[in-house]
Design a protein around this motif. Structure first.
Motif, PDB file in Angstrom:
ATOM      1  N   UNK A 139     -13.739  28.505  64.353  1.00  0.00           N
ATOM      2  CA  UNK A 139     -14.656  29.431  63.699  1.00  0.00           C
ATOM      3  C   UNK A 139     -15.071  30.558  64.628  1.00  0.00           C
ATOM      4  N   UNK A 140     -15.220  30.221  65.930  1.00  0.00           N
ATOM      5  CA  UNK A 140     -15.544  31.283  66.902  1.00  0.00           C
ATOM      6  C   UNK A 140     -14.403  32.285  66.963  1.00  0.00           C
ATOM      7  N   UNK A 141     -13.203  31.733  66.972  1.00  0.00           N
ATOM      8  CA  UNK A 141     -12.022  32.599  67.053  1.00  0.00           C
ATOM      9  C   UNK A 141     -11.909  33.494  65.831  1.00  0.00           C
ATOM     10  N   UNK A 142     -12.230  32.901  64.690  1.00  0.00           N
ATOM     11  CA  UNK A 142     -12.108  33.645  63.428  1.00  0.00           C
ATOM     12  C   UNK A 142     -13.341  34.513  63.160  1.00  0.00           C
ATOM     13  N   UNK A 143     -14.320  34.431  64.054  1.00  0.00           N
ATOM     14  CA  UNK A 143     -15.533  35.224  63.895  1.00  0.00           C
ATOM     15  C   UNK A 143     -16.461  34.696  62.817  1.00  0.00           C
ATOM     16  N   UNK A 144     -16.254  33.422  62.434  1.00  0.00           N
ATOM     17  CA  UNK A 144     -17.083  32.840  61.372  1.00  0.00           C
ATOM     18  C   UNK A 144     -18.285  32.090  61.931  1.00  0.00           C
TER      19      UNK A 144
END
Lengths: 324, 324
Positions: free
Chosen positions: B99-104
Motif C-alpha cells: 500500500x505504501x508503494x501504491x500510495x494507498x
C-alpha cells in the motif's frame, strides 16, 4: 637405440642436425673446392667419387642432366644428391659424437674459447633472470601505480563529502596523486631498462650464441673427417680414397678455423658491447629507482632526460614491454 | 502474485522476514503487554482474542495445556501459535509495504534520521571502496617487495661474478635490499590500515546498520497496526476489535520508538567513533606512505612505533590481511 637417446640431450643433437639440414636442402651443393663460403652448420659435403652411386635407380635415370636437358630430372637428381650427402654427413657426425661420448674418438679442444663460451652462456642465463625479475617488477609496480591512482580519486571524493575529515582525506589524496605521477615516470624508466635488457639477452647475445652453435657443429664435422683421414692413413691400400679424405679434411678444417675465428671476434665485440650497455642500463636503473624511492621528482625526471626516455601519457593501457 | 514480486526488491522484503522469523521461532510468544522488550525486527504479536482460533484443529486438540500437562502438545500448540502470529504479521507488513508503494497508505517518516541513515550507508560504501583499494595496494606492493628482494639477490650474485661491472651491480643490489627492508615496514603499516578499515566497515558500521534494519522493520510493523487502528476508528461497530487494535498499536508504537531512539544513539556514537578511527588511520596511512616514498626510514619506523604496529619478520609468507 640407447646410444641415440643419450646423444639427444647434447646441445648439437641429431634432432638439431635434422632440423637445420632440412631448411638448407636446396642451398647446399656438392663441395668441390676449399672456396666454399657456407656458414651453414652442416654443409653437406661428400667425396666426388660418390656422385655416380644411386640408391634410388627407379627415379634417377642413368643419363646425366646435360644429355637431355630435362630440368625436372636435374632437380630430382640434385635433391637425391643432397639427401645422400646429408645422410653421409649426418652419419659421420653422429658416429663422431657417439665415439666422443664413448671415449673412442678424440675431439679438438680450444680450452680458452670453450671457457669463454661457457662464461657467455652463464652470463646470458643470469641476465635473462634479471630481465625476468625486472619485467615482474614493472608489472607489479604498474598495478601499484594504478591502485594509487584509484585511491587518490577515492580520497579526493571523500575529502569533498566529509567536512569532518576533509584535511585528512585531502593530504592523502595529494600524496597518492603525486605518487601516481612519479610512478608513471619510473615506469618509463623500468620499461626502457627491460626493453634494453631484452635486446641484449635475446638479440645481441643470441646472435653470437647462434654463431657458436655453428662453430660447434663445424668442430664435430671437422673431427669426423679428421678421424676418417686418420683411419685411412693407417691402411696401406686405397690411395684414391686417401686423396679424397685428405681433400674433405682440408675443406672442413678451413670451415672450422674460419668459424672459430669468427666466434672469437664476435665474442670480443659482444663483451665490449655488453659491458657498455650494462653500465648504462644499471646506472639508469639505479638512478631512476633511487630518485623515485627518495621522492626526488627532479632527479627522476633528470635521469629520464639524461637517457633520452620519453614517458608515455598517464594511465596508458598497459606496460609497454608487453609490446615487445 | 505480481504485487508479491514487486515487494521482494525492498530492503525489508518478505524473504528477509521469513529468514529472520525462522531463527526467532522459539523466542517469540504472544505479546500481552507493552512491557515486551523484544528487539526482534518482527515480534509476532497478535490480538489475544485470536488465541482460540485454530486453522489446524486436527493437530491442536481443544484441551488446554494445563489440563493434561502434555509437554509435547504444549510445544506443538506453541509452534502453531507462532506460525499463526507470523502469518498475520507477515500479511500485515506485506500489505503495508504494498500500500505504501501504491500510495494507498501513509508511512511514518523521520526525515532527519532517514537522511542520517542514507548518509551512513553511503559512507560505508565509500569506506568499503577505500578498504578494497588499500587491500589491492597491499597485495601489489607485497609483490613489488618480493621482486625487489629477488632482484637484490640477483644483482649481488652478479656483482661477485662480474668484476667488469662489480660497482654497478653492487649499488643496485644495495638499493634493492634497502627497499625490501623498508617495504616490509610499510607493509606492516598497510596491513594495520586495512585491518582497522575492515573492522570499521564490516564490524562497527555493520552493527549499527543491523540495528537500522531492525528499526526499519519495526517502522513498517508500526505503520501496519496504525493503519489497522485508523480503519477500525472510522467504523462505528466492533468496540472490542478497536480495543485490541489500540493495544497492538501501542505495543508496536513503543517498540518503534524504542528502536528509533536506539538507532539515533548508536549512530551518534558510531559517528564519533568513525571520525576518531579515521583520523588516526588516515594519519598513519599518510605518514607511513610519505615516509616510505621519500626514503625516510627513520620517519617510517617512528610512525609505526607511534601507532604501536609490530612489523612481521622479513619475507613472511603473505600479507596478514588475508588472515582476517
Amino acid at each position: 637405440m640407447s646410444q641415440m637417446k643419450s646423444s639427444s640431450s647434447e646441445r648439437t643433437s641429431i634432432h638439431d642436425m635434422l632440423k637445420e639440414t632440412s631448411s638448407n636442402d636446396n642451398k647446399n651443393n656438392v663441395v668441390s673446392s676449399v672456396e666454399t663460403k657456407s656458414v651453414c652448420p652442416y654443409s653437406r659435403s661428400v667425396p666426388s667419387n660418390l656422385n655416380t652411386c644411386t640408391s634410388s635407380p627407379a627415379i634417377l635415370t642413368p643419363t646425366t642432366p646435360s644429355q637431355n636437358n630435362d630440368a625436372a630430372i636435374l632437380k630430382t637428381s640434385s635433391k637425391i644428391e643432397n639427401l645422400k650427402n646429408w645422410s653421409i654427413s649426418t652419419y659421420k657426425c653422429t658416429k663422431q659424437l657417439m665415439f666422443e661420448k664413448l671415449g673412442k674418438s678424440s675431439r679438438t679442444v680450444d680450452a680458452e674459447l670453450e671457457a669463454q663460451i661457457e662464461q657467455l652462456r652463464d652470463t646470458q642465463r643470469k641476465y635473462s633472470n634479471i630481465l625476468r625479475l625486472s619485467r615482474a617488477l614493472t608489472t607489479h609496480f604498474y598495478h601499484v601505480v594504478q591502485t594509487q591512482h584509484a585511491l587518490g580519486e577515492a580520497f579526493s571524493d571523500l575529502a569533498q563529502k566529509s567536512p569532518e575529515l576533509q584535511e585528512e582525506f585531502l593530504y592523502n589524496s595529494e600524496t597518492q596523486r603525486n605518487l601516481t605521477k612519479n610512478g608513471e615516470t619510473l615506469l618509463g624508466a623500468l620499461n626502457f631498462f627491460t626493453s634494453s635488457m631484452n635486446t641484449l639477452c635475446n638479440k645481441t647475445m643470441e646472435d653470437t650464441l647462434q654463431s657458436i652453435r655453428q662453430y660447434e657443429a663445424a668442430r664435430i664435422e671437422y673431427d669426423a673427417y679428421r678421424t676418417d683421414l686418420e683411419a685411412l692413413t693407417t691402411k696401406i691400400d686405397g690411395s684414391a680414397d686417401l686423396d679424397d679424405a685428405q681433400k674433405n679434411f682440408e675443406v672442413h678444417r678451413q670451415n672450422f678455423m674460419k668459424l672459430r675465428s669468427e666466434v672469437a671476434i664476435k665474442m670480443k665485440f659482444l663483451d665490449e658491447n655488453r659491458i657498455k650497455v650494462m653500465h648504462k642500463q644499471l646506472l639508469l636503473f639505479h638512478n631512476a629507482v633511487s630518485a623515485y624511492f627518495s621522492g626526488n621528482q627532479t632527479a627522476l625526471e633528470a635521469t629520464l632526460k639524461q637517457f633520452n626516455i620519453k614517458v608515455k601519457t598517464p594511465n596508458s593501457s598497459f606496460p609497454s614491454w608487453l609490446e615487445h
